[in-house]
Motif scaffolding. Structure first.
Motif, PDB file in Angstrom:
ATOM      1  N   ALA A   1       8.628   8.373  -1.091  1.00  0.00           N
ATOM      2  CA  ALA A   1       7.405   7.630  -1.446  1.00  0.00           C
ATOM      3  C   ALA A   1       7.270   7.459  -2.959  1.00  0.00           C
ATOM      4  N   PHE A   2       8.058   8.242  -3.732  1.00  0.00           N
ATOM      5  CA  PHE A   2       7.930   8.212  -5.195  1.00  0.00           C
ATOM      6  C   PHE A   2       9.126   7.541  -5.860  1.00  0.00           C
TER       7      PHE A   2
ATOM      8  N   ILE B   1       0.858  -1.182   0.000  1.00  0.00           N
ATOM      9  CA  ILE B   1       0.000   0.000   0.000  1.00  0.00           C
ATOM     10  C   ILE B   1       0.899   1.238   0.000  1.00  0.00           C
ATOM     11  N   SER B   2       0.536   2.221  -0.814  1.00  0.00           N
ATOM     12  CA  SER B   2       1.372   3.422  -0.950  1.00  0.00           C
ATOM     13  C   SER B   2       1.616   4.087   0.403  1.00  0.00           C
ATOM     14  N   GLY B   3       2.874   4.488   0.626  1.00  0.00           N
ATOM     15  CA  GLY B   3       3.276   5.125   1.881  1.00  0.00           C
ATOM     16  C   GLY B   3       2.605   6.463   2.128  1.00  0.00           C
ATOM     17  N   ILE B   4       1.922   6.991   1.115  1.00  0.00           N
ATOM     18  CA  ILE B   4       1.318   8.309   1.256  1.00  0.00           C
ATOM     19  C   ILE B   4       0.236   8.296   2.344  1.00  0.00           C
ATOM     20  N   ARG B   5      -0.468   7.172   2.425  1.00  0.00           N
ATOM     21  CA  ARG B   5      -1.553   7.095   3.405  1.00  0.00           C
ATOM     22  C   ARG B   5      -1.033   7.235   4.844  1.00  0.00           C
TER      23      ARG B   5
ATOM     24  N   ILE C   1      10.821   3.649 -15.851  1.00  0.00           N
ATOM     25  CA  ILE C   1       9.897   4.612 -15.235  1.00  0.00           C
ATOM     26  C   ILE C   1      10.677   5.766 -14.600  1.00  0.00           C
ATOM     27  N   PRO C   2      10.124   6.984 -14.640  1.00  0.00           N
ATOM     28  CA  PRO C   2      10.808   8.107 -14.001  1.00  0.00           C
ATOM     29  C   PRO C   2      10.846   7.934 -12.487  1.00  0.00           C
ATOM     30  N   ASP C   3      11.973   8.333 -11.877  1.00  0.00           N
ATOM     31  CA  ASP C   3      12.131   8.211 -10.419  1.00  0.00           C
ATOM     32  C   ASP C   3      12.784   9.486  -9.893  1.00  0.00           C
ATOM     33  N   PRO C   4      12.104  10.300  -9.056  1.00  0.00           N
ATOM     34  CA  PRO C   4      10.776  10.052  -8.526  1.00  0.00           C
ATOM     35  C   PRO C   4       9.687  10.114  -9.607  1.00  0.00           C
TER      36      PRO C   4
ATOM     37  N   ALA D   1      10.730  16.663  -0.904  1.00  0.00           N
ATOM     38  CA  ALA D   1       9.358  16.532  -0.400  1.00  0.00           C
ATOM     39  C   ALA D   1       8.401  16.955  -1.505  1.00  0.00           C
ATOM     40  N   ARG D   2       7.253  16.289  -1.591  1.00  0.00           N
ATOM     41  CA  ARG D   2       6.234  16.751  -2.539  1.00  0.00           C
ATOM     42  C   ARG D   2       5.210  17.582  -1.806  1.00  0.00           C
ATOM     43  N   ILE D   3       4.997  18.790  -2.307  1.00  0.00           N
ATOM     44  CA  ILE D   3       4.001  19.685  -1.719  1.00  0.00           C
ATOM     45  C   ILE D   3       2.933  19.941  -2.775  1.00  0.00           C
ATOM     46  N   SER D   4       1.699  19.573  -2.458  1.00  0.00           N
ATOM     47  CA  SER D   4       0.598  19.847  -3.388  1.00  0.00           C
ATOM     48  C   SER D   4       0.020  21.214  -3.043  1.00  0.00           C
ATOM     49  N   TYR D   5      -0.195  22.040  -4.066  1.00  0.00           N
ATOM     50  CA  TYR D   5      -0.836  23.334  -3.772  1.00  0.00           C
ATOM     51  C   TYR D   5      -2.292  23.368  -4.250  1.00  0.00           C
ATOM     52  N   ALA D   6      -2.920  22.187  -4.190  1.00  0.00           N
ATOM     53  CA  ALA D   6      -4.374  22.123  -4.381  1.00  0.00           C
ATOM     54  C   ALA D   6      -5.037  22.467  -3.044  1.00  0.00           C
ATOM     55  N   ALA D   7      -4.772  23.682  -2.578  1.00  0.00           N
ATOM     56  CA  ALA D   7      -5.290  24.174  -1.289  1.00  0.00           C
ATOM     57  C   ALA D   7      -5.423  25.688  -1.419  1.00  0.00           C
ATOM     58  N   SER D   8      -6.198  26.305  -0.502  1.00  0.00           N
ATOM     59  CA  SER D   8      -6.449  27.749  -0.643  1.00  0.00           C
ATOM     60  C   SER D   8      -5.186  28.548  -0.343  1.00  0.00           C
ATOM     61  N   LEU D   9      -5.172  29.803  -0.799  1.00  0.00           N
ATOM     62  CA  LEU D   9      -4.018  30.672  -0.525  1.00  0.00           C
ATOM     63  C   LEU D   9      -3.809  30.848   0.976  1.00  0.00           C
TER      64      LEU D   9
END
Ligand SMILES: Cc1ncc(COP(=O)(O)O)c(C=O)c1O
Length: 373
Positions: free
Chosen positions: A338-339, A13-17, A115-118, A347-355
């Motif tokens: 994780a990737f 299972i993906s480590g993201i969880r 495959i690309p890594d990450p 680190a991966r930072i998602s900016y699918a969040a409000s300002l």
């Protein structure tokens, strides 16, 4: 006891969880891989109308409805200069199933997939499930994949290589010259190029061009989805496009694992693809503004971060202990490890969040950076 298959034991299972679980309930979640916008109203309505009319009760064709596949073919003609017939497209349960079909239909036991890594976590796992061996390829300093790295890694056992632009987890966008090179490599070495284009609409700088446009052979298949462009991750609607002979092989797998993509989702995706596109443009403009705020904040803290030119992720190089220190401050980010092994130290930072959330998260990151330096 009945043993489990070696294929399933080879994946986990993906480590993201785990990262999500480590953070507090009120944590700001910058770990997530989906846009924080609603599905366009006209897409939702099309599904509601189809359900109410009784049009979505039964199986559709295994391929998907003719009208959805025409809308997808129109999209490829409009955006990608590709002339695809509806029978060169299968509607799938998200881009995830499309990737699964491409790998199942083309990879033999023990064959290699570059495959690309990450890279996106599914490439490794789905290659193993198909019986293949993933070969992780390191990226350039700007986190793009160098065609020369791909070419040097090809052996007689190589079945396929995956290109993902714009990319998860890096936000990198490959140049048009790179895409031409990838197509040439697929042609000359006679290996399959799986082009994962699920973030194709979310580009701030540079331009997205599909390698299928440049290939002379039929050695490119496209994986795409309504998920990211139309904020439809929950609808589970994607597609795979390729030559008729490749589609026919992938349809064999799809027919037995899925029968057809969800009918209501097919109606919604058709409306999303053929209706007004202004919501996509608004979303991309919002992502770009947030990217700039995040990038300025990370750079000010002294972190080295290649400019993400698409998708909605940034991938800074971070000091040891940084990810844990950020999570302790109730902001979820995902360790680059994780990737893939080459994600170590990022680190991966998602900016699918409000300002507002991004500003608060930057405060926590500043504090974490001071604490670990
Ligand atoms: C690069 C990439 N490809 C494919 C997918 C799968 O998308 P879907 O939700 O359509 O299955 C994702 C989802 O995060 C992704 O990031």
């Amino acid at each position: 006891m009945t043993a489990f298959s070696e294929r399933v034991e080879a994946i986990s299972i993906s480590g993201i969880r785990e990262v999500f679980e480590a953070a507090g309930e009120d944590a700001i979640n910058l770990g997530i891989g989906q846009p924080d916008f609603p599905t366009p109203e006209h897409a939702r309505q099309a599904a509601i109308d189809a359900i109410e009319a009784g049009d979505a009760d039964g199986y559709t064709s295994n391929f998907g409805t003719q009208s959805l596949r025409e809308a997808i073919a129109d999209k490829h003609a409009r955006d990608d200069d590709l002339d695809l017939a509806p029978n060169q497209i299968i509607a799938t349960a998200g881009g995830s199933e499309a990737l699964h079909l491409a790998l199942e239909a083309h990879v033999d036991q023990g064959e290699e997939v570059l495959i690309p890594d990450p890279g996106f976590v599914s490439y490794d796992a789905l290659t193993k499930l198909a019986g293949g061996t993933p070969v992780p390829l390191p990226l350039r300093d700007d986190l793009t994949l160098d065609p020369a790295t791909v070419e040097a890694a090809i052996t007689e056992d190589t079945a396929a290589f995956v290109v993902n632009s714009p990319a998860n987890p890096t936000g990198a966008v490959q140049s048009v010259a790179d895409m031409r090179e990838f197509a040439r490599i697929a042609d000359e070495h006679d290996v399959l190029l799986i082009s994962d284009e699920v973030y194709e609409r979310i580009v701030f700088e540079g331009e997205h061009r599909s390698p299928m446009e440049f290939a002379e052979s039929d050695n490119v298949v496209i994986v795409n989805a309504a998920s990211k462009a139309y904020s439809m991750t929950g609808w589970r609607l994607g597609w795979v496009a390729g030559s008729e002979r490749r589609i026919e092989r992938m349809l064999r797998v799809h027919q037995y694992v899925q029968a057809c993509a969800s009918a209501p989702a097919q109606y919604a995706a058709e409306a999303a693809l053929s209706g007004p596109q202004d919501r996509v443009e608004e979303m991309v403009a919002a992502f770009e503004e947030r990217r700039d705020v995040l990038l300025d904040g990370l750079t000010d803290m002294g972190l080295d971060v290649p400019t993400p030119r698409g998708a909605f992720y940034a991938m800074p190089a971070v000091p040891e202990g940084w990810v844990d220190a950020v999570i302790e401050r109730d902001v979820v980010v995902v360790p680059g490890r994780a990737f893939g092994e080459h994600g170590e130290g990022y680190a991966r930072i998602s900016y699918a969040a409000s300002l507002d959330e991004i500003e608060t998260a930057l405060e926590a990151m500043r504090s974490a950076t001071r604490a670990v330096q």
